[in-house]
Design an enzyme around this catalytic site. Sequence first.
Site, PDB file in Angstrom:
ATOM      1  N   GLY A  50       0.799  -1.068   0.063  1.00 26.39           N
ATOM      2  CA  GLY A  50      -0.131  -0.031   0.110  1.00 26.39           C
ATOM      3  C   GLY A  50       0.985   1.374  -0.010  1.00 26.39           C
ATOM      4  N   ASP A  51       0.200   2.502  -0.234  1.00 32.07           N
ATOM      5  CA  ASP A  51       0.961   3.553  -0.268  1.00 32.07           C
ATOM      6  C   ASP A  51       2.131   3.691  -1.254  1.00 32.07           C
ATOM      7  OD1 ASP A  51      -0.677   4.355   1.846  1.00 32.07           O
ATOM      8  OD2 ASP A  51       0.290   3.281   3.168  1.00 32.07           O
ATOM      9  N   HIS A  85      -5.837   8.876  -0.125  1.00 33.82           N
ATOM     10  CA  HIS A  85      -4.805   9.351  -1.114  1.00 33.82           C
ATOM     11  C   HIS A  85      -5.246  10.832  -1.537  1.00 33.82           C
ATOM     12  CE1 HIS A  85      -7.779   6.736  -3.341  1.00 33.82           C
ATOM     13  NE2 HIS A  85      -8.135   7.883  -3.672  1.00 33.82           N
ATOM     14  N   THR A 298      -5.969  -6.883   5.323  1.00 29.91           N
ATOM     15  CA  THR A 298      -7.199  -6.307   5.069  1.00 29.91           C
ATOM     16  C   THR A 298      -8.228  -7.535   4.669  1.00 29.91           C
ATOM     17  OG1 THR A 298      -8.373  -4.407   4.399  1.00 29.91           O
ATOM     18  CG2 THR A 298      -7.082  -5.418   2.419  1.00 29.91           C
ATOM     19  N   ARG A 365       1.929   8.539  11.096  1.00 27.94           N
ATOM     20  CA  ARG A 365       2.831   7.283  11.684  1.00 27.94           C
ATOM     21  C   ARG A 365       3.935   7.009  10.644  1.00 27.94           C
ATOM     22  NH1 ARG A 365      -0.969   2.224  12.406  1.00 27.94           N
ATOM     23  NH2 ARG A 365       0.717   0.865  12.111  1.00 27.94           N
ATOM     24  N   ARG A 367       6.237   5.111   8.428  1.00 29.38           N
ATOM     25  CA  ARG A 367       6.164   3.701   7.903  1.00 29.38           C
ATOM     26  C   ARG A 367       7.434   3.022   8.147  1.00 29.38           C
ATOM     27  NH1 ARG A 367       3.788   6.857   2.638  1.00 29.38           N
ATOM     28  NH2 ARG A 367       1.528   7.162   3.450  1.00 29.38           N
ATOM     29  N   LEU A 394      11.840   6.871  -8.201  1.00 26.19           N
ATOM     30  CA  LEU A 394      12.873   6.473  -8.763  1.00 26.19           C
ATOM     31  C   LEU A 394      14.172   7.620  -8.384  1.00 26.19           C
ATOM     32  CD1 LEU A 394      13.515   4.365 -10.810  1.00 26.19           C
ATOM     33  CD2 LEU A 394      13.461   5.860 -12.860  1.00 26.19           C
TER      34      LEU A 394
END
Length: 489
Positions: A50-51, A85, A298, A365, A367, A394
């Site tokens: 995710g993210d 998002h 999830t 938070r 990551r 990149l």
Amino acid sequence: MSDPFAALYHAVYEQGQLFGVDQPLPADPLQTPTAPARSHSIAIGGGAFGDEGKGRIVDELCGILAQRAEQLIVYRWNGGANAGHTVIVGDQRLALHQIPSGALHRAAVGVLGKGMVIHPEDLLEESFQVAQQLGCEPTQLALRVDASAVLALDTHRAFESALRAWEQGGSGATGRGISPAYADVLLRHPVRVRDLLAEDWRERLGRHYALYAALIGGLGAQIEAISVPSLCGERCVGDLNAFLSRLEGTRAFLQAVAIDAYPYLAARWAQPERYAFIFEGAQAVGLDPRFGVYPDVTASDPTFGGILASSEGLIAPEQIAVRASALKATYSSSVGMRRLPTHMPDPLAARIREDAHEYGATTRRPRDILYFDLPCLSYFARVNRTTHLVLTHLDIAYPDVPIRVCTHYTDLSGAPMPYRPDQRYLDSLRAHFRDLPSWDGAALRGVKRLADLPRSALQYIAFVTQALGAAPLMATTGAQRDALLSWLP
Ligand code: IMP
């Protein structure tokens, strides 16, 4: 112990093969897809945990496909208010949770599919915020919600919270009631969007409230008093009247946007020249309940396979011309309780976290930062039927630090072991790495042409795309909106 990617390393880094990544794709897969795929169709989902930052890519794809079709159908097939998002509308930054980011494109209709779980009050608030930016009413947004989508209500959020307290910590969740709402389906008592629109909605939702009051009571808590998060701030669930009156306030809006999505989609899917389809996933394969790091997963199906079930058998993954998984190019990030053998230690992890702003969008938070993990990411690419990769960030590379990729796992005796989707199993493994030549990320920032990429970046892209069995589609090279390069011809 042998590295399964040794021959590929030799081909790329010693023989100089680039497998064509220094050139655009030989044909445009969106225009002339390989049978049985439909033209003008693309799915984009998270390829790690995710993210991954795919929002800008969706934006770019909307721009491309809007030139080629009368209308864009931006379809979201999984998850609910657990996603987050940020999109730019005018000069405002808006946080979206249930509305797919591509749905804000002027040529798009956003469809919230059957595979989603819908929180009506949060959806109304989110629509209100978007509509305010666009200068219209929420009911005027180009938004459709499948009446068969399941509801994820404050009752589910309260249950998740009570269960977490009972389990003394639980196994990690966003607190948005996602897994209880999906569990309702298997327990055969879900409440769906259409239940809230039915004439007897008070009875239906009243029974639902009574069930959850009993379940939560069984866990030693009181439903009324439990505080749950919402887009309008934390609030107590309250009694049945309070619960129903909040829902009542969403009914007119839901009435305006609810559809039976199957015929709606079928009519448009049959006309590829008029309608382009963008399937925008939420979460990521690494959070899938079957393929992610169980139990911190999830409950929805974030794989491209989930589109088949959400569209009631209309659209199989093979019919979608491009199935692009988004990955951070040089590392991965993860927020939750899962631990991987590829956990990256400080100071490099801290440096990446600062440079790439790896903090939760809403919670701030920090990551976890992971090395690029080929055993795990290739497993995800396989179960996801990924055809293309979107490589973000990149520019997160340092000339003085090689890019360390995990090539394989072993057990403590050195015997080779595959990725398997289970936390206790992964705890018993050791990761083995290979260091690849890096590049100067700061100098690469903002690059928009393949020809301007340094050779070490091209070699790295050749290595990871071959290792994961997918072609490169796009990459982002910085935080600026247009810091993006594409392999589309
Ligand atoms: P749930 O989806 O709320 O049940 O949370 C299950 C796990 O998935 C937790 O570890 C969450 O942190 C993680 N998760 C859910 N949605 C996202 C997301 O959009 N990005 C990253 N992690 C997520």
